[in-house]
Motif scaffolding. Sequence first.
Motif, mmCIF file in Angstrom:
data_model
loop_
_atom_site.group_PDB
_atom_site.id
_atom_site.type_symbol
_atom_site.label_atom_id
_atom_site.label_comp_id
_atom_site.label_asym_id
_atom_site.label_seq_id
_atom_site.Cartn_x
_atom_site.Cartn_y
_atom_site.Cartn_z
ATOM 1 N N GLN A 29 49.742 -45.070 -49.575
ATOM 2 C CA GLN A 29 51.103 -44.562 -49.754
ATOM 3 C C GLN A 29 51.166 -43.527 -50.880
ATOM 4 O OE1 GLN A 29 54.014 -47.610 -50.665
ATOM 5 N NE2 GLN A 29 55.437 -46.636 -49.224
ATOM 6 N N GLY A 30 50.494 -43.799 -51.980
ATOM 7 C CA GLY A 30 50.472 -42.856 -53.091
ATOM 8 C C GLY A 30 49.812 -41.543 -52.708
ATOM 9 N N ALA A 31 48.681 -41.628 -51.988
ATOM 10 C CA ALA A 31 48.001 -40.410 -51.539
ATOM 11 C C ALA A 31 48.900 -39.623 -50.595
ATOM 12 C CB ALA A 31 46.686 -40.761 -50.854
ATOM 13 N N ALA A 32 49.541 -40.317 -49.654
ATOM 14 C CA ALA A 32 50.428 -39.635 -48.703
ATOM 15 C C ALA A 32 51.589 -38.956 -49.428
ATOM 16 C CB ALA A 32 50.955 -40.623 -47.664
ATOM 17 N N ASN A 33 52.189 -39.635 -50.380
ATOM 18 C CA ASN A 33 53.310 -39.053 -51.128
ATOM 19 C C ASN A 33 52.879 -37.835 -51.930
ATOM 20 O OD1 ASN A 33 55.051 -41.020 -50.161
ATOM 21 N ND2 ASN A 33 54.884 -42.295 -51.986
ATOM 22 N N ARG A 34 51.733 -37.923 -52.589
ATOM 23 C CA ARG A 34 51.249 -36.786 -53.389
ATOM 24 C C ARG A 34 50.868 -35.603 -52.510
ATOM 25 N NH1 ARG A 34 48.790 -41.443 -55.732
ATOM 26 N NH2 ARG A 34 49.929 -41.987 -57.621
ATOM 27 N N LEU A 35 50.191 -35.890 -51.390
ATOM 28 C CA LEU A 35 49.829 -34.811 -50.459
ATOM 29 C C LEU A 35 51.077 -34.181 -49.849
ATOM 30 C CD1 LEU A 35 46.741 -36.477 -48.767
ATOM 31 C CD2 LEU A 35 46.719 -34.405 -50.189
ATOM 32 N N TYR A 37 53.962 -33.929 -51.227
ATOM 33 C CA TYR A 37 54.547 -33.080 -52.264
ATOM 34 C C TYR A 37 53.785 -31.758 -52.383
ATOM 35 C CZ TYR A 37 55.995 -31.284 -56.758
ATOM 36 O OH TYR A 37 56.457 -30.451 -57.752
ATOM 37 N N LEU A 38 52.461 -31.839 -52.496
ATOM 38 C CA LEU A 38 51.654 -30.624 -52.678
ATOM 39 C C LEU A 38 51.768 -29.678 -51.482
ATOM 40 C CD1 LEU A 38 48.415 -32.230 -54.144
ATOM 41 C CD2 LEU A 38 49.995 -30.711 -55.363
ATOM 42 N N LEU A 39 51.604 -30.202 -50.288
ATOM 43 C CA LEU A 39 51.635 -29.366 -49.095
ATOM 44 C C LEU A 39 53.054 -28.894 -48.772
ATOM 45 C CD1 LEU A 39 48.783 -30.614 -49.014
ATOM 46 C CD2 LEU A 39 48.982 -30.635 -46.544
ATOM 47 N N ARG A 134 41.674 -28.174 -48.502
ATOM 48 C CA ARG A 134 41.511 -28.256 -49.957
ATOM 49 C C ARG A 134 41.850 -29.638 -50.517
ATOM 50 N NH1 ARG A 134 45.173 -24.996 -54.311
ATOM 51 N NH2 ARG A 134 44.258 -25.927 -56.160
ATOM 52 N N PHE A 135 43.008 -30.176 -50.130
ATOM 53 C CA PHE A 135 43.501 -31.402 -50.752
ATOM 54 C C PHE A 135 43.166 -32.677 -49.979
ATOM 55 C CE2 PHE A 135 46.585 -28.167 -52.303
ATOM 56 C CZ PHE A 135 46.279 -28.260 -53.651
ATOM 57 N N PHE A 136 42.919 -32.561 -48.680
ATOM 58 C CA PHE A 136 42.750 -33.730 -47.833
ATOM 59 C C PHE A 136 41.284 -33.959 -47.452
ATOM 60 C CE2 PHE A 136 43.013 -35.710 -43.543
ATOM 61 C CZ PHE A 136 43.713 -36.854 -43.872
ATOM 62 N N LEU A 137 40.565 -32.900 -47.116
ATOM 63 C CA LEU A 137 39.182 -33.058 -46.675
ATOM 64 C C LEU A 137 38.153 -32.900 -47.781
ATOM 65 C CD1 LEU A 137 38.988 -31.335 -43.188
ATOM 66 C CD2 LEU A 137 39.102 -33.766 -43.731
ATOM 67 N N GLU A 138 38.277 -31.861 -48.581
ATOM 68 C CA GLU A 138 37.240 -31.577 -49.589
ATOM 69 C C GLU A 138 36.964 -32.734 -50.549
ATOM 70 O OE1 GLU A 138 37.943 -27.754 -51.397
ATOM 71 O OE2 GLU A 138 37.628 -26.706 -49.488
#
Length: 167
Positions: A29-35, A37-39, A134-138
């Motif tokens: 959930q934290g990763a999804a929320n941060r991603l 926001y960024l994207l 950049r943010f999800f795969l790398e």
Amino acid sequence: MDAVGGAAEISSSKEAANNALVLAFGRLQGAANRLEYLLGRSLEQEHGISHLMFEVLLILGRAGDPGLSMRAIAQEQVLTTGGATRLVDRMEAAGLVERAEDPGDRRGRLVRLTALGEETTVRASRLHVENIRRFFLEPLPPEDRERFAEDLRILSHSARDELPRLP
């Protein structure tokens, strides 16, 4: 702390907070929320659309002509039909979508992309794909990327299938 998937006896708030499953879901959930926001921030800054608008553009792009009903859009985005209507109203005011008669139902209206909506979808998608890389795969080891994407697909479909259908 029990391993992920193991049975756990929770008898205190500390045990609850440190439960492996609770922690794993919290990280997801934290990763999804941060991603998100960024994207989402990138889409807004570069193309003037929210991430939710972008998702609707993608849904309409996938559907093609003649378009989708408001109910179908709401169902795809887990929105109320009122929420979908307000969102589509904003998108229509921005020139991204238009409402058209439903050829299968004279009383119905369908939502479809305008030329500007098509162009915005393409431009925003190029940026979005670069940000996903950049943010999800790398950050992930290359050998785990395909399996991770497949696991997310399975989780998404499983959760979707549990949701109640709109009337």
